[in-house]
Write an enzyme that holds these catalytic residues in place. Structure first.
Site, PDB file in Angstrom:
ATOM      1  CE  LYS A 101      69.903  64.909  10.402  1.00 25.96           C
ATOM      2  NZ  LYS A 101      70.528  64.188  11.587  1.00 25.96           N
ATOM      3  NE  ARG A 158      76.991  57.947  10.966  1.00 29.23           N
ATOM      4  CZ  ARG A 158      75.901  58.944  11.069  1.00 29.23           C
ATOM      5  NH1 ARG A 158      74.666  58.988  10.826  1.00 29.23           N
ATOM      6  NH2 ARG A 158      76.642  60.280  11.371  1.00 29.23           N
ATOM      7  NE  ARG A 213      78.291  64.536  14.410  1.00 31.75           N
ATOM      8  CZ  ARG A 213      78.306  63.284  13.801  1.00 31.75           C
ATOM      9  NH1 ARG A 213      79.135  62.404  14.113  1.00 31.75           N
ATOM     10  NH2 ARG A 213      77.452  63.009  12.828  1.00 31.75           N
ATOM     11  NE  ARG A 268      73.722  69.835  12.256  1.00 28.12           N
ATOM     12  CZ  ARG A 268      73.768  68.738  11.573  1.00 28.12           C
ATOM     13  NH1 ARG A 268      73.272  68.895  10.005  1.00 28.12           N
ATOM     14  NH2 ARG A 268      74.403  67.486  11.637  1.00 28.12           N
ATOM     15  NE  ARG A 279      79.804  62.190   9.159  1.00 24.80           N
ATOM     16  CZ  ARG A 279      78.614  62.520   9.455  1.00 24.80           C
ATOM     17  NH1 ARG A 279      77.534  62.316   8.570  1.00 24.80           N
ATOM     18  NH2 ARG A 279      78.486  63.643  10.265  1.00 24.80           N
TER      19      ARG A 279
HETATM   20  P1  AMP Z   1      75.880  65.893   9.012  1.00 26.28           P
HETATM   21  O1  AMP Z   1      76.681  65.327   7.842  1.00 26.28           O
HETATM   22  O2  AMP Z   1      74.755  66.644   8.717  1.00 26.28           O
HETATM   23  O3  AMP Z   1      76.105  65.182  10.296  1.00 26.28           O
HETATM   24  O4  AMP Z   1      77.081  67.358   9.392  1.00 26.28           O
HETATM   25  C1  AMP Z   1      78.390  67.174   9.609  1.00 26.28           C
HETATM   26  C2  AMP Z   1      78.662  68.413  10.256  1.00 26.28           C
HETATM   27  O5  AMP Z   1      78.872  69.527   9.207  1.00 26.28           O
HETATM   28  C3  AMP Z   1      78.142  68.865  11.365  1.00 26.28           C
HETATM   29  O6  AMP Z   1      78.458  68.231  12.719  1.00 26.28           O
HETATM   30  C4  AMP Z   1      78.406  70.436  11.545  1.00 26.28           C
HETATM   31  O7  AMP Z   1      79.952  70.556  12.013  1.00 26.28           O
HETATM   32  C5  AMP Z   1      78.209  70.678   9.795  1.00 26.28           C
HETATM   33  N1  AMP Z   1      77.080  70.852   9.389  1.00 26.28           N
HETATM   34  C6  AMP Z   1      76.351  70.318   8.764  1.00 26.28           C
HETATM   35  N2  AMP Z   1      74.893  71.105   8.598  1.00 26.28           N
HETATM   36  C7  AMP Z   1      75.196  72.184   9.251  1.00 26.28           C
HETATM   37  C8  AMP Z   1      74.367  73.258   9.484  1.00 26.28           C
HETATM   38  N3  AMP Z   1      73.038  73.271   9.056  1.00 26.28           N
HETATM   39  N4  AMP Z   1      74.512  74.209  10.385  1.00 26.28           N
HETATM   40  C9  AMP Z   1      75.932  74.091  10.863  1.00 26.28           C
HETATM   41  N5  AMP Z   1      76.693  73.135  10.554  1.00 26.28           N
HETATM   42  C10 AMP Z   1      76.312  72.244   9.965  1.00 26.28           C
END
Ligand code: AMP
Length: 216
Positions: free
Chosen positions: A13, A127, A172, A88, A161
């Site tokens: 994404k 990654r 996740r 999400r 990360r």
């Molecule tokens: P990402 O970079 O999108 O993989 O997000 C990393 C982490 O941020 C996720 O595992 C969640 O803990 C939190 N997070 C990001 N976006 C959301 C969302 N829309 N709702 C809830 N938690 C989020």
């Protein structure tokens, strides 16, 4: 044009939404990046989110919805935005619809990057990004042309990360299955959902997305 990218962690994404941002002049909004910035600043939001993020859990809807709302109200979003990592949960999808309707806006396209779960853990743990310019790489599928040197800016510093560790990735993916996958029918019903095969090369995935965009 307002776009949503859906898909499990590691589906691509971030990479694809950055490409769309450049090609169509839209603003990419990654709620994960926003939260990581809050954590780095040590803000209240960051402090509330940190332990949940570290354990691979989602942060509460109220917190993320408020953060997203104030972001899409910024003037730069008037030209159109790409949501990467939001919504999400069903609650987030409904809240998004309500806030856009109130503003006489809408989501035009929902792109679902479909990737088999068994290849995601390997993808995510491979990654890394350039610590200087943020260019994204993968040890297996997309390494820098010259080992240890960023293609985009020449930096030798890279970072990973904290939540890309295998144990956290398992959590996740569980959260994705339980809370995020159920929102697909919400967008399918409206005819705006386009399924993209996310298991092809980065360029082939981009080509599928551009074909969808050309039809808009
Ligand atoms: P990402 O970079 O999108 O993989 O997000 C990393 C982490 O941020 C996720 O595992 C969640 O803990 C939190 N997070 C990001 N976006 C959301 C969302 N829309 N709702 C809830 N938690 C989020």
């Amino acid at each position: 044009m307002n776009i949503i990218f859906l898909g499990p962690p590691g589906a691509g994404k971030g990479t694809q939404s950055k490409r769309l941002e450049e090609r169509y002049g839209l603003v990419q909004i990654s709620t994960g990046d926003m939260l990581r910035a809050e954590v780095a600043r040590g803000s209240d939001v960051g402090n509330q989110a940190k332990s949940l993020m570290d354990s691979g859990r989602l942060v509460p809807d109220e917190l993320i919805i408020a953060m997203l709302k104030s972001r899409i109200e910024q003037p730069d979003c008037a030209k159109g935005f790409i949501l990467d990592g939001f919504p999400r949960t069903t609650g987030q999808a409904e809240a998004l619809d309500t806030m856009l309707t109130a503003d006489k806006k809408k989501i035009d396209v929902v792109l679902f990057l479909d990737v088999d779960e068994d290849i995601l853990a390997d993808r995510i743990s491979g990654r890394f990004t350039c610590a200087k310019c943020g260019a994204t790489y993968n040890e297996v599928s997309n390494p820098p042309k010259q080992e240890g040197v960023c293609d985009a800016c020449g930096s030798h510093e890279f970072k990973r990360r904290a939540d890309d560790k295998r144990e956290t990735v398992v959590e996740r993916l569980k959260e994705y299955r339980k809370l995020t996958a159920p929102i697909l029918p919400f967008y399918e019903k409206t005819g705006r959902l386009h399924k993209i095969n996310g298991m092809l090369s980065t360029a082939e995935v981009t080509a599928q997305i551009e074909a969808v965009m050309a039809g808009q």
